[in-house]
Design a protein around this motif. Structure first.
Motif, PDB file in Angstrom:
ATOM      1  N   VAL A 117       0.909  -1.161  -0.066  1.00 19.99           N
ATOM      2  CA  VAL A 117      -0.114  -0.003   0.011  1.00 19.99           C
ATOM      3  C   VAL A 117       1.020   1.092   0.055  1.00 19.99           C
ATOM      4  CG1 VAL A 117      -1.641   1.113   1.119  1.00 19.99           C
ATOM      5  CG2 VAL A 117      -2.046  -1.018   1.252  1.00 19.99           C
ATOM      6  N   SER A 118       0.635   2.215  -0.889  1.00 20.67           N
ATOM      7  CA  SER A 118       1.493   3.415  -0.868  1.00 20.67           C
ATOM      8  C   SER A 118       0.374   4.586  -0.738  1.00 20.67           C
ATOM      9  CB  SER A 118       2.031   3.502  -2.303  1.00 20.67           C
ATOM     10  OG  SER A 118       2.825   4.788  -2.563  1.00 20.67           O
ATOM     11  N   GLY A 119       0.708   5.592   0.004  1.00 15.29           N
ATOM     12  CA  GLY A 119      -0.104   6.520   0.423  1.00 15.29           C
ATOM     13  C   GLY A 119       0.643   8.080   0.364  1.00 15.29           C
ATOM     14  N   VAL A 120      -0.338   8.979  -0.058  1.00 17.00           N
ATOM     15  CA  VAL A 120       0.160  10.447  -0.070  1.00 17.00           C
ATOM     16  C   VAL A 120      -0.698  11.305   0.327  1.00 17.00           C
ATOM     17  CG1 VAL A 120      -0.510  10.783  -2.695  1.00 17.00           C
ATOM     18  CG2 VAL A 120       1.466  12.176  -1.876  1.00 17.00           C
ATOM     19  N   LEU A 121      -0.221  12.625   0.939  1.00 21.15           N
ATOM     20  CA  LEU A 121      -1.214  13.672   1.479  1.00 21.15           C
ATOM     21  C   LEU A 121      -1.673  14.481   0.510  1.00 21.15           C
ATOM     22  CD1 LEU A 121       0.136  13.929   5.169  1.00 21.15           C
ATOM     23  CD2 LEU A 121      -1.452  12.361   4.311  1.00 21.15           C
ATOM     24  N   MET A 122      -2.681  14.880   0.336  1.00 19.90           N
ATOM     25  CA  MET A 122      -3.108  15.880  -0.706  1.00 19.90           C
ATOM     26  C   MET A 122      -3.850  16.927  -0.052  1.00 19.90           C
ATOM     27  SD  MET A 122      -2.549  14.131  -3.506  1.00 19.90           S
ATOM     28  CE  MET A 122      -3.444  14.983  -4.676  1.00 19.90           C
ATOM     29  N   ASP A 123      -3.700  18.158  -0.536  1.00 22.66           N
ATOM     30  CA  ASP A 123      -4.116  19.622  -0.141  1.00 22.66           C
ATOM     31  C   ASP A 123      -5.551  19.531  -0.974  1.00 22.66           C
ATOM     32  OD1 ASP A 123      -5.288  22.121   0.056  1.00 22.66           O
ATOM     33  OD2 ASP A 123      -3.121  22.886   0.238  1.00 22.66           O
ATOM     34  N   LYS A 124      -6.667  19.439  -0.064  1.00 25.88           N
ATOM     35  CA  LYS A 124      -8.027  19.562  -0.668  1.00 25.88           C
ATOM     36  C   LYS A 124      -8.342  20.697  -1.373  1.00 25.88           C
ATOM     37  CE  LYS A 124     -12.868  18.806   0.180  1.00 25.88           C
ATOM     38  NZ  LYS A 124     -13.854  18.337   1.375  1.00 25.88           N
ATOM     39  N   ILE A 137       4.530  14.334   0.941  1.00 25.08           N
ATOM     40  CA  ILE A 137       4.473  13.508   2.104  1.00 25.08           C
ATOM     41  C   ILE A 137       3.939  12.135   1.983  1.00 25.08           C
ATOM     42  CG2 ILE A 137       3.850  13.392   4.364  1.00 25.08           C
ATOM     43  CD1 ILE A 137       3.607  16.617   4.098  1.00 25.08           C
ATOM     44  N   THR A 138       4.713  10.986   1.725  1.00 21.92           N
ATOM     45  CA  THR A 138       4.384   9.786   1.614  1.00 21.92           C
ATOM     46  C   THR A 138       4.451   8.695   2.611  1.00 21.92           C
ATOM     47  OG1 THR A 138       6.233   9.046   0.473  1.00 21.92           O
ATOM     48  CG2 THR A 138       4.519  10.249  -0.833  1.00 21.92           C
ATOM     49  N   ALA A 139       3.880   7.531   2.630  1.00 21.96           N
ATOM     50  CA  ALA A 139       4.036   6.344   3.229  1.00 21.96           C
ATOM     51  C   ALA A 139       3.736   5.198   2.508  1.00 21.96           C
ATOM     52  CB  ALA A 139       3.247   6.623   4.392  1.00 21.96           C
ATOM     53  N   GLU A 140       4.525   4.104   3.040  1.00 21.10           N
ATOM     54  CA  GLU A 140       4.284   2.761   2.385  1.00 21.10           C
ATOM     55  C   GLU A 140       4.357   1.818   3.251  1.00 21.10           C
ATOM     56  OE1 GLU A 140       6.183   2.094  -1.844  1.00 21.10           O
ATOM     57  OE2 GLU A 140       7.378   0.708  -0.549  1.00 21.10           O
ATOM     58  N   LYS A 141       3.738   0.532   2.993  1.00 25.18           N
ATOM     59  CA  LYS A 141       3.651  -0.520   3.934  1.00 25.18           C
ATOM     60  C   LYS A 141       3.517  -1.887   2.921  1.00 25.18           C
ATOM     61  CE  LYS A 141       2.339  -0.904   8.066  1.00 25.18           C
ATOM     62  NZ  LYS A 141       1.493  -0.768   9.279  1.00 25.18           N
ATOM     63  N   THR A 142       4.391  -2.836   3.198  1.00 27.86           N
ATOM     64  CA  THR A 142       4.106  -4.162   2.396  1.00 27.86           C
ATOM     65  C   THR A 142       3.715  -5.129   3.548  1.00 27.86           C
ATOM     66  OG1 THR A 142       5.989  -3.464   0.962  1.00 27.86           O
ATOM     67  CG2 THR A 142       5.330  -5.922   1.013  1.00 27.86           C
ATOM     68  N   PHE A 143       2.700  -6.081   2.928  1.00 29.44           N
ATOM     69  CA  PHE A 143       2.145  -6.935   3.923  1.00 29.44           C
ATOM     70  C   PHE A 143       1.755  -8.266   3.128  1.00 29.44           C
ATOM     71  CE2 PHE A 143      -1.365  -4.778   2.178  1.00 29.44           C
ATOM     72  CZ  PHE A 143      -2.392  -5.652   1.957  1.00 29.44           C
ATOM     73  N   THR A 144       1.486  -9.361   3.737  1.00 28.03           N
ATOM     74  CA  THR A 144       1.103 -10.408   3.216  1.00 28.03           C
ATOM     75  C   THR A 144      -0.329 -10.592   3.629  1.00 28.03           C
ATOM     76  OG1 THR A 144       3.072 -11.652   3.070  1.00 28.03           O
ATOM     77  CG2 THR A 144       1.573 -13.032   2.754  1.00 28.03           C
ATOM     78  N   PHE A 156       1.594   9.008   8.691  1.00 30.04           N
ATOM     79  CA  PHE A 156       2.169  10.009   7.839  1.00 30.04           C
ATOM     80  C   PHE A 156       2.482  10.968   8.894  1.00 30.04           C
ATOM     81  CE2 PHE A 156      -0.880   7.966   5.229  1.00 30.04           C
ATOM     82  CZ  PHE A 156      -0.286   8.006   3.817  1.00 30.04           C
ATOM     83  N   THR A 157       3.541  11.439   9.093  1.00 33.18           N
ATOM     84  CA  THR A 157       3.908  12.524  10.212  1.00 33.18           C
ATOM     85  C   THR A 157       4.192  13.773   9.184  1.00 33.18           C
ATOM     86  OG1 THR A 157       4.815  10.759  11.715  1.00 33.18           O
ATOM     87  CG2 THR A 157       5.467  13.045  11.848  1.00 33.18           C
TER      88      THR A 157
END
Length: 218
Positions: A117-124, A137-144, A156-157
């Motif tokens: 899962v890859s995420g990014v923060l957006m200015d509305k 500003i992004t975050a990512e997590k790999t999982f099974t 996201f910090t």
């Protein structure tokens, strides 16, 4: 068939079916049977194909095993819910360091397979990625995936000092290897949004509305 419910997948109240008539050239062989459908009908589902073989009107064979991996096709889907880690809701305070927690609920995944899962923060307001020092500003997590449905959390910090009055929306994408298999990116989705309320004030003399008040009386 919908693997989770055990019922047929339907579009406009009708099951999705197809058939193919053929003449057997030998006692063994194979044919392809094609289903065409609007993929929106199966988003987030694990779909299993059931087949029946007829000779004229006589039923000769059935392959209808809801647990058969060979008969199963997966259509991943994700939904997200973003909150402030400190407040626990969708309202935040524009402090130096704010952590936004996004809970990603998934369905239609193939158990035992690895996803990212890859995420990014957006200015509305601008509908553009929120930037810090010129970078997204992004975050990512790999999982099974242990099962076809479940959830994971992403954090996201961000330095929120400049975010007074803004609304931040989290966009997420789901990948299987390099292939994008699902996305949740709706700038108007309240569940994906964290707000940073702001106020401004002006003080004045109630008597005449100016900024000068005599230091006497009430």
């Amino acid at each position: 068939m919908d693997k989770e419910t055990g019922d047929s997948v339907q579009v406009d109240g009708e099951p999705i079916v197809t058939e193919k008539i053929f003449t057997a050239k030998s006692s063994e062989g194979k044919i392809e049977v094609v289903f065409e459908l609007d993929a929106a009908a199966v988003k987030g589902k694990s779909v299993v194909v059931f087949e029946e073989l007829y000779q004229e009107d006589r039923l000769l064979a059935v392959h209808a095993d809801i647990e058969d991996e060979g008969q199963t096709v997966y259509y991943p889907g994700i939904e997200t819910n973003a909150t402030d880690k400190d407040t626990g809701n969708d309202k935040s305070i524009a402090n130096d360091s704010v952590t936004i927690v996004d809970t990603v609920s998934y369905s239609g995944l193939q158990p035992g397979k690895t996803y990212t899962v890859s995420g990014v923060l957006m200015d509305k307001a601008t509908e553009e990625p929120l930037l810090a020092d010129g970078k997204e500003i992004t975050a990512e997590k790999t999982f099974t995936a242990e099962s076809s449905s479940g959830s994971i959390t992403m954090e996201f910090t961000v330095n929120a000092k400049e975010l007074d009055g803004k609304e931040i929306v989290v966009f997420e994408k789901l990948f299987r290897g390099e292939r994008e298999v699902a996305v949740h990116a709706d700038i108007s989705d309240r569940d994906q949004t964290v707000s940073f309320p702001a106020i401004t004030t002006t003080a004045s003399d109630d008597a005449d509305g100016d900024k000068i008040i005599a230091a006497t009386g009430t």
